[in-house]
Design a protein around this motif. Structure first.
Motif, PDB file in Angstrom:
ATOM      1  N   VAL A 278       0.840  -1.203   0.000  1.00  0.00           N
ATOM      2  CA  VAL A 278       0.000   0.000   0.000  1.00  0.00           C
ATOM      3  C   VAL A 278       0.874   1.251   0.000  1.00  0.00           C
ATOM      4  O   VAL A 278       0.655   2.190  -0.773  1.00  0.00           O
ATOM      5  CB  VAL A 278      -0.943  -0.011   1.212  1.00  0.00           C
ATOM      6  N   ALA A 279       1.887   1.267   0.855  1.00  0.00           N
ATOM      7  CA  ALA A 279       2.760   2.439   0.960  1.00  0.00           C
ATOM      8  C   ALA A 279       3.545   2.670  -0.327  1.00  0.00           C
ATOM      9  O   ALA A 279       3.725   3.817  -0.759  1.00  0.00           O
ATOM     10  CB  ALA A 279       3.712   2.267   2.140  1.00  0.00           C
ATOM     11  N   ALA A 280       4.021   1.591  -0.950  1.00  0.00           N
ATOM     12  CA  ALA A 280       4.773   1.747  -2.197  1.00  0.00           C
ATOM     13  C   ALA A 280       3.884   2.290  -3.308  1.00  0.00           C
ATOM     14  O   ALA A 280       4.319   3.119  -4.118  1.00  0.00           O
ATOM     15  CB  ALA A 280       5.384   0.407  -2.614  1.00  0.00           C
ATOM     16  N   ASP A 281       2.634   1.841  -3.359  1.00  0.00           N
ATOM     17  CA  ASP A 281       1.717   2.351  -4.373  1.00  0.00           C
ATOM     18  C   ASP A 281       1.459   3.837  -4.154  1.00  0.00           C
ATOM     19  O   ASP A 281       1.459   4.627  -5.104  1.00  0.00           O
ATOM     20  CB  ASP A 281       0.405   1.565  -4.322  1.00  0.00           C
TER      21      ASP A 281
ATOM     22  N   ALA B 258       9.680  10.392   2.961  1.00  0.00           N
ATOM     23  CA  ALA B 258      10.599   9.285   3.249  1.00  0.00           C
ATOM     24  C   ALA B 258       9.776   8.031   3.446  1.00  0.00           C
ATOM     25  O   ALA B 258       8.677   8.071   4.010  1.00  0.00           O
ATOM     26  CB  ALA B 258      11.441   9.575   4.487  1.00  0.00           C
ATOM     27  N   LEU B 259      10.312   6.898   2.990  1.00  0.00           N
ATOM     28  CA  LEU B 259       9.574   5.640   2.994  1.00  0.00           C
ATOM     29  C   LEU B 259      10.420   4.555   3.654  1.00  0.00           C
ATOM     30  O   LEU B 259      11.579   4.350   3.288  1.00  0.00           O
ATOM     31  CB  LEU B 259       9.240   5.240   1.558  1.00  0.00           C
ATOM     32  N   VAL B 260       9.829   3.867   4.637  1.00  0.00           N
ATOM     33  CA  VAL B 260      10.484   2.732   5.282  1.00  0.00           C
ATOM     34  C   VAL B 260       9.631   1.499   5.042  1.00  0.00           C
ATOM     35  O   VAL B 260       8.450   1.472   5.395  1.00  0.00           O
ATOM     36  CB  VAL B 260      10.666   2.953   6.796  1.00  0.00           C
ATOM     37  N   LEU B 261      10.214   0.481   4.432  1.00  0.00           N
ATOM     38  CA  LEU B 261       9.519  -0.767   4.125  1.00  0.00           C
ATOM     39  C   LEU B 261      10.113  -1.860   4.992  1.00  0.00           C
ATOM     40  O   LEU B 261      11.234  -2.309   4.771  1.00  0.00           O
ATOM     41  CB  LEU B 261       9.659  -1.111   2.641  1.00  0.00           C
ATOM     42  N   THR B 262       9.365  -2.314   5.997  1.00  0.00           N
ATOM     43  CA  THR B 262       9.833  -3.395   6.846  1.00  0.00           C
ATOM     44  C   THR B 262       9.103  -4.678   6.449  1.00  0.00           C
ATOM     45  O   THR B 262       7.894  -4.685   6.279  1.00  0.00           O
ATOM     46  CB  THR B 262       9.585  -3.110   8.341  1.00  0.00           C
ATOM     47  N   SER B 263       9.863  -5.745   6.270  1.00  0.00           N
ATOM     48  CA  SER B 263       9.306  -7.059   5.902  1.00  0.00           C
ATOM     49  C   SER B 263       8.415  -6.970   4.667  1.00  0.00           C
ATOM     50  O   SER B 263       7.263  -7.427   4.679  1.00  0.00           O
ATOM     51  CB  SER B 263       8.503  -7.640   7.071  1.00  0.00           C
ATOM     52  N   PRO B 264       8.891  -6.400   3.557  1.00  0.00           N
ATOM     53  CA  PRO B 264       8.007  -6.155   2.403  1.00  0.00           C
ATOM     54  C   PRO B 264       7.564  -7.439   1.710  1.00  0.00           C
ATOM     55  O   PRO B 264       8.342  -8.363   1.500  1.00  0.00           O
ATOM     56  CB  PRO B 264       8.895  -5.315   1.469  1.00  0.00           C
ATOM     57  N   THR B 265       6.299  -7.482   1.356  1.00  0.00           N
ATOM     58  CA  THR B 265       5.710  -8.596   0.597  1.00  0.00           C
ATOM     59  C   THR B 265       5.193  -8.057  -0.740  1.00  0.00           C
ATOM     60  O   THR B 265       5.094  -6.856  -0.925  1.00  0.00           O
ATOM     61  CB  THR B 265       4.540  -9.212   1.380  1.00  0.00           C
TER      62      THR B 265
ATOM     63  N   PRO C 181      13.334   9.006  -0.825  1.00  0.00           N
ATOM     64  CA  PRO C 181      14.323   8.175  -0.132  1.00  0.00           C
ATOM     65  C   PRO C 181      13.653   6.979   0.542  1.00  0.00           C
ATOM     66  O   PRO C 181      12.612   7.125   1.199  1.00  0.00           O
ATOM     67  CB  PRO C 181      14.917   9.132   0.909  1.00  0.00           C
ATOM     68  N   THR C 182      14.238   5.808   0.381  1.00  0.00           N
ATOM     69  CA  THR C 182      13.616   4.570   0.848  1.00  0.00           C
ATOM     70  C   THR C 182      14.607   3.726   1.632  1.00  0.00           C
ATOM     71  O   THR C 182      15.758   3.556   1.221  1.00  0.00           O
ATOM     72  CB  THR C 182      13.082   3.754  -0.341  1.00  0.00           C
ATOM     73  N   LEU C 183      14.141   3.206   2.759  1.00  0.00           N
ATOM     74  CA  LEU C 183      14.917   2.276   3.575  1.00  0.00           C
ATOM     75  C   LEU C 183      14.138   0.977   3.674  1.00  0.00           C
ATOM     76  O   LEU C 183      12.953   0.980   4.011  1.00  0.00           O
ATOM     77  CB  LEU C 183      15.153   2.849   4.973  1.00  0.00           C
TER      78      LEU C 183
END
Length: 234
Positions: free
Chosen positions: A76-79, A90-97, A161-163
């Protein structure tokens, strides 16, 4: 804003939110159809959930901040970040599926069973309560939406920026997949030793330590406090 994962409410992400609230004003909403949100007539696909999340950000006056998402919430956040870059700084993706190598019910069964054996009882209570609130039909339809969504197709359009944060004990997110997510988004990968898929609930101190330098570097210190799905602040 913290974006929770598949079916779960914002309560799932509160432990990490509390750790971040000393530095930022933090929001932890329930996605439409889950937790204590109003139930739409149908389970919404990823793009519509992202549209709702953007509307929530605008209504709360929180556009242009950071998003920290977990698991399905990363889709959802990436979209949202790909289609509305001005809404996110800024975007943090933890455990991305979902890893394309596992993109089927059969492919996800074994990691789900492995993860379930490691979950704490507080997390199990949240998951059981939220699943009962959503119901099996809505949950199954959301699962189909999650499988139909290819996060790898939109990550190259993410310009903020993405982590990416991966736990080394996460059965859903292989080192190869996590590295690919970071590469596609033009971001950086951090791995937490022993971290589980549900790290935002189970390892909030480690998650906060990993993401705070990144978030403060891109957001600064923008006030403190934590707003959850109840509207209370701490």
């Amino acid at each position: 804003m913290l974006v929770p994962g598949f079916v779960v409410s914002g309560a799932y992400a509160v432990p990490t939110a509390v750790r971040l609230a000393d530095t930022f004003r933090v929001y932890v909403p329930d996605l439409p159809g889950f937790g204590r949100s109003r139930l739409p007539r149908r389970a919404l696909p990823v793009t519509e959930l992202a549209d709702c999340l953007r509307a929530w950000l605008r209504a709360a006056g929180a556009e242009g901040g950071g998003l920290l998402a977990n698991s399905f919430g990363c889709q959802v956040a990436a979209d949202l970040a790909a289609r509305y870059p001005g809404a996110v700084r800024a975007l943090v993706l933890t455990s991305p599926t979902v890893d394309p190598a596992m993109r089927s019910a059969a492919g996800l069964l074994r990691p789900w069973l492995s993860e379930a054996r490691t979950q704490s009882w507080p997390l199990r209570r949240i998951l059981a309560r939220d699943f009962l609130r959503a119901g099996p039909r809505r949950s199954m339809r959301l699962f189909r939406h999650a499988l139909a969504d290819s996060i790898e197709d939109r990550l190259p359009r993410v310009t903020v920026p993405t982590l990416v944060v991966r736990g080394t004990a996460d059965p859903f997110v292989s080192p190869q997949w996590a590295a690919r997510v970071a590469d596609l988004a033009g971001g950086r990968l951090v791995e937490l030793d022993g971290g589980l898929h549900a790290m935002v609930h189970e390892s909030p101190d480690a998650v906060a330590e990993a993401v705070l330098p990144f978030l403060t570097g891109h957001l600064g210190n923008e006030g403190t406090g934590c707003t959850g799905d109840t509207g209370r602040r701490s």
